[in-house]
Design a protein around this motif. Structure first.
Motif, PDB file in Angstrom:
ATOM      1  N   ASN A  88       0.798  -1.225   0.000  1.00 24.02           N
ATOM      2  CA  ASN A  88       0.000   0.000   0.000  1.00 24.02           C
ATOM      3  C   ASN A  88       0.841   1.290   0.000  1.00 24.02           C
ATOM      4  OD1 ASN A  88      -2.405   1.474   0.018  1.00 24.02           O
ATOM      5  ND2 ASN A  88      -2.437   1.599   2.254  1.00 24.02           N
ATOM      6  N   PRO A  89       1.663   1.506  -1.036  1.00 24.84           N
ATOM      7  CA  PRO A  89       2.467   2.734  -1.086  1.00 24.84           C
ATOM      8  C   PRO A  89       1.604   3.959  -1.371  1.00 24.84           C
ATOM      9  CG  PRO A  89       2.632   1.567  -3.159  1.00 24.84           C
ATOM     10  CD  PRO A  89       1.836   0.676  -2.242  1.00 24.84           C
ATOM     11  N   LYS A  90       2.046   5.105  -0.877  1.00 26.45           N
ATOM     12  CA  LYS A  90       1.321   6.355  -1.130  1.00 26.45           C
ATOM     13  C   LYS A  90       1.680   6.935  -2.493  1.00 26.45           C
ATOM     14  CE  LYS A  90      -0.804   6.513   2.815  1.00 26.45           C
ATOM     15  NZ  LYS A  90      -2.270   6.303   2.867  1.00 26.45           N
ATOM     16  N   ASN A  91       2.885   6.610  -2.957  1.00 33.20           N
ATOM     17  CA  ASN A  91       3.360   7.138  -4.239  1.00 33.20           C
ATOM     18  C   ASN A  91       3.962   6.026  -5.083  1.00 33.20           C
ATOM     19  OD1 ASN A  91       3.260  10.262  -3.717  1.00 33.20           O
ATOM     20  ND2 ASN A  91       4.232   9.383  -1.898  1.00 33.20           N
ATOM     21  N   VAL A  92       3.651   6.057  -6.369  1.00 36.56           N
ATOM     22  CA  VAL A  92       4.212   5.088  -7.319  1.00 36.56           C
ATOM     23  C   VAL A  92       4.790   5.859  -8.500  1.00 36.56           C
ATOM     24  CG1 VAL A  92       3.691   3.225  -8.950  1.00 36.56           C
ATOM     25  CG2 VAL A  92       2.619   3.234  -6.679  1.00 36.56           C
ATOM     26  N   ILE A  93       6.061   5.581  -8.811  1.00 34.77           N
ATOM     27  CA  ILE A  93       6.701   6.199  -9.972  1.00 34.77           C
ATOM     28  C   ILE A  93       6.968   5.122 -11.014  1.00 34.77           C
ATOM     29  CG2 ILE A  93       8.613   7.606 -10.819  1.00 34.77           C
ATOM     30  CD1 ILE A  93       9.118   8.483  -7.928  1.00 34.77           C
ATOM     31  N   TYR A  94       6.389   5.282 -12.187  1.00 38.08           N
ATOM     32  CA  TYR A  94       6.651   4.383 -13.315  1.00 38.08           C
ATOM     33  C   TYR A  94       7.718   5.027 -14.202  1.00 38.08           C
ATOM     34  CZ  TYR A  94       2.243   1.921 -12.276  1.00 38.08           C
ATOM     35  OH  TYR A  94       1.234   1.194 -11.687  1.00 38.08           O
ATOM     36  N   PHE A  95       8.727   4.241 -14.584  1.00 36.54           N
ATOM     37  CA  PHE A  95       9.766   4.733 -15.476  1.00 36.54           C
ATOM     38  C   PHE A  95       9.606   4.077 -16.850  1.00 36.54           C
ATOM     39  CE2 PHE A  95      11.412   5.310 -11.228  1.00 36.54           C
ATOM     40  CZ  PHE A  95      12.007   6.565 -11.281  1.00 36.54           C
ATOM     41  N   ASN A  96       9.336   4.893 -17.843  1.00 34.42           N
ATOM     42  CA  ASN A  96       9.160   4.476 -19.240  1.00 34.42           C
ATOM     43  C   ASN A  96       7.870   3.682 -19.459  1.00 34.42           C
ATOM     44  OD1 ASN A  96      11.421   5.882 -20.010  1.00 34.42           O
ATOM     45  ND2 ASN A  96      12.773   4.109 -19.942  1.00 34.42           N
ATOM     46  N   LYS A  97       7.510   3.568 -20.750  1.00 35.69           N
ATOM     47  CA  LYS A  97       6.158   3.147 -21.092  1.00 35.69           C
ATOM     48  C   LYS A  97       5.795   1.728 -20.674  1.00 35.69           C
ATOM     49  CE  LYS A  97       6.463   3.585 -25.768  1.00 35.69           C
ATOM     50  NZ  LYS A  97       7.881   3.614 -26.139  1.00 35.69           N
ATOM     51  N   PHE A 120      12.011   8.669 -19.734  1.00 34.90           N
ATOM     52  CA  PHE A 120      13.350   8.971 -20.229  1.00 34.90           C
ATOM     53  C   PHE A 120      13.373   9.084 -21.744  1.00 34.90           C
ATOM     54  CE2 PHE A 120      14.529   6.558 -16.243  1.00 34.90           C
ATOM     55  CZ  PHE A 120      14.962   7.676 -15.546  1.00 34.90           C
ATOM     56  N   ASP A 121      12.406   8.447 -22.388  1.00 36.97           N
ATOM     57  CA  ASP A 121      12.449   8.372 -23.852  1.00 36.97           C
ATOM     58  C   ASP A 121      11.067   7.989 -24.371  1.00 36.97           C
ATOM     59  OD1 ASP A 121      13.391   8.327 -26.411  1.00 36.97           O
ATOM     60  OD2 ASP A 121      14.516   6.467 -26.221  1.00 36.97           O
ATOM     61  N   PHE A 122      10.564   8.697 -25.383  1.00 41.88           N
ATOM     62  CA  PHE A 122       9.295   8.304 -25.994  1.00 41.88           C
ATOM     63  C   PHE A 122       9.355   8.589 -27.489  1.00 41.88           C
ATOM     64  CE2 PHE A 122       8.560  12.786 -24.998  1.00 41.88           C
ATOM     65  CZ  PHE A 122       7.856  13.255 -26.104  1.00 41.88           C
ATOM     66  N   ASP A 123       8.422   7.998 -28.207  1.00 40.72           N
ATOM     67  CA  ASP A 123       8.337   8.170 -29.659  1.00 40.72           C
ATOM     68  C   ASP A 123       6.975   8.744 -30.037  1.00 40.72           C
ATOM     69  OD1 ASP A 123      10.901   6.938 -30.453  1.00 40.72           O
ATOM     70  OD2 ASP A 123      10.009   5.122 -29.591  1.00 40.72           O
ATOM     71  N   LEU A 124       6.916   9.300 -31.226  1.00 45.25           N
ATOM     72  CA  LEU A 124       5.661   9.817 -31.762  1.00 45.25           C
ATOM     73  C   LEU A 124       5.114   8.839 -32.795  1.00 45.25           C
ATOM     74  CD1 LEU A 124       6.689  13.564 -32.187  1.00 45.25           C
ATOM     75  CD2 LEU A 124       5.490  12.498 -30.271  1.00 45.25           C
ATOM     76  N   LEU A 125       3.836   8.965 -33.075  1.00 46.81           N
ATOM     77  CA  LEU A 125       3.172   8.013 -33.977  1.00 46.81           C
ATOM     78  C   LEU A 125       3.798   7.983 -35.364  1.00 46.81           C
ATOM     79  CD1 LEU A 125      -0.536   8.638 -32.917  1.00 46.81           C
ATOM     80  CD2 LEU A 125       0.693   6.462 -32.745  1.00 46.81           C
ATOM     81  N   ASN A 126       4.265   9.139 -35.839  1.00 55.09           N
ATOM     82  CA  ASN A 126       4.834   9.163 -37.194  1.00 55.09           C
ATOM     83  C   ASN A 126       6.171   8.424 -37.308  1.00 55.09           C
ATOM     84  OD1 ASN A 126       6.563  10.932 -35.936  1.00 55.09           O
ATOM     85  ND2 ASN A 126       5.850  12.758 -37.024  1.00 55.09           N
ATOM     86  N   SER A 127       6.751   8.042 -36.165  1.00 58.60           N
ATOM     87  CA  SER A 127       8.009   7.293 -36.202  1.00 58.60           C
ATOM     88  C   SER A 127       7.789   5.790 -36.029  1.00 58.60           C
ATOM     89  CB  SER A 127       8.948   7.790 -35.101  1.00 58.60           C
ATOM     90  OG  SER A 127       8.424   7.469 -33.819  1.00 58.60           O
ATOM     91  N   ALA A 128       6.553   5.389 -35.773  1.00 58.06           N
ATOM     92  CA  ALA A 128       6.249   3.970 -35.548  1.00 58.06           C
ATOM     93  C   ALA A 128       6.473   3.170 -36.833  1.00 58.06           C
ATOM     94  CB  ALA A 128       4.822   3.809 -35.075  1.00 58.06           C
TER      95      ALA A 128
END
Length: 385
Positions: A88-97, A120-128
């Motif tokens: 039961n953590p009060k805070n959750v940090i997700y790193f990357n998708k 840290f890094d993401f892509d856009l739909l036109n690069s898929a």
């Protein structure tokens, strides 16, 4: 004691910002849990990492061969949910998708938990490249709307994400991948021995740290050393991608540069830092092949390694670096496609002591005022955790 989860579908030892965050939360009396992907079958270059006190590492079970990543990923998500319910953590940090997608399940059980997405890094739909990649990007955009806060390595990346995800529900922050002011470095003498054994003690060292791969203009950098005198040597250190290091070694041999260019693969953290400490100049080039490579000023790990050691650097002439230089004059810029220009810039900076010392002075000022972990934390996490 307050509990916080740091979750990543990768090995956390390779993400310095995650490590520093873990140390910071631990110091601030949080009970920190790092949940991560099981990668015990991969080569372990980084042996020991200090994540801080009161930190528990929870490695996801890995019952199947690495070829069955989808099944292991499903196990990973169940593993997270079980610990969310039990602890039961009060805070959750997700790193990357790939960690973020877990929020689709977590939200069912944890309505009052504060969810943060640190990208840290993401892509856009036109690069898929295919339907699967487009689906993952759309899922990332959708899942981000379920988070209270979103954090990106630069302001420009946060603006792009907001525009393309159309997420106006979450609050946005940026957090450059900087080192803490009081970062402690363990001593190493491995590089000193390397220099002595190769009789290189009198040489001026230019270093390129990080991935040894095709997207860093390494071929052009090697080519540039045909136009540089024997006072200088180049050290390329890092992890080779798809045996790219072997390809570069052949190129070095063909060009008769074996006494001027050295490739050191799979270096440990201490060895890495020793190389930077003994270097006179750092190179930081990125081909504009991805969104992240277009926005590396202030957030690149090699950039921040050079910054930590007050090491003058030369960067590529991307719009991001040009814009950054208007506020922080801490590097020289060159067209990385032109080996002769790289050679001229290296020799100019190492032969002009006034300009070299000016950059060193500016580096020190920038690190102590803005480009450090402490300041980045103050501008983001401290405001909502």
């Amino acid at each position: 004691m307050k509990k916080i989860f740091l979750i990543i579908w990768a090995d956390p030892k390779f993400y310095q910002t995650l490590i520093f965050l873990s140390q910071k939360f631990s110091k601030n009396k949080f009970e920190v849990y790092i949940i991560f992907r099981n990668l015990t079958h991969f080569k372990d270059v980084i042996k020991k990492v200090n994540f801080g006190k009161n930190v528990k590492l929870l490695k996801s079970p890995n019952f199947l061969n690495s070829k069955f990543n989808l099944l292991n990923y499903i196990i990973f998500n169940f593993f997270i949910v079980i610990h969310l319910i039990l602890k039961n953590p009060k805070n959750v940090i997700y790193f990357n998708k790939k960690a973020l997608l877990n929020i689709l399940f977590a939200k069912i059980f944890k309505k009052k938990t504060k969810f943060i997405y640190h990208n840290f890094d993401f892509d856009l739909l036109n690069s898929a490249k295919n339907l699967g990649e487009r689906l993952l990007i759309r899922l990332e955009f959708y899942c981000s709307k379920k988070c209270n806060y979103l954090i990106f390595p630069s302001r420009e990346r946060s603006k792009l994400f907001r525009k393309h995800s159309k997420n106006i529900l979450s609050k946005y922050y940026y957090f450059m991948n900087c080192f803490p002011k009081k970062f402690i470095i363990n001593n190493s003498i491995k590089f000193k021995k390397f220099l002595i054994s190769n009789k290189l003690q009198s040489k001026k060292i230019i270093c390129h740290l990080g991935s040894i791969g095709p997207n860093h203009f390494l071929e052009e950098i090697i080519e540039s050393f045909k136009f540089i005198n024997d006072k200088f040597i180049l050290v390329i250190a890092g992890s080779s991608i798809n045996r790219f290091g072997d390809y570069l070694k052949k190129k070095i041999e063909i060009n008769n540069l074996k006494k001027k260019i050295y490739i050191i693969e799979d270096v440990s953290n201490n060895y890495w830092f020793e190389i930077v400490r003994k270097s006179h100049l750092g190179l930081c080039f990125y081909k504009q092949t991805s969104l992240s490579h277009k926005y590396m000023a202030g957030t690149s790990q090699k950039f921040n390694n050079y910054l930590l050691f007050n090491l003058p650097m030369i960067v590529n002439n991307s719009n991001d670096f040009i814009k950054f230089k208007k506020n922080e004059d801490i590097f020289e810029i060159v067209n990385p496609k032109m080996p002769k220009d790289i050679a001229k810039k290296i020799q100019y900076l190492l032969n002009d002591s006034n300009r070299y010392e000016e950059i060193k002075k500016n580096l020190s000022k920038a690190f102590n005022s803005e480009l450090n972990f402490d300041k980045q934390f103050e501008n983001s996490y401290k405001r909502f955790i």
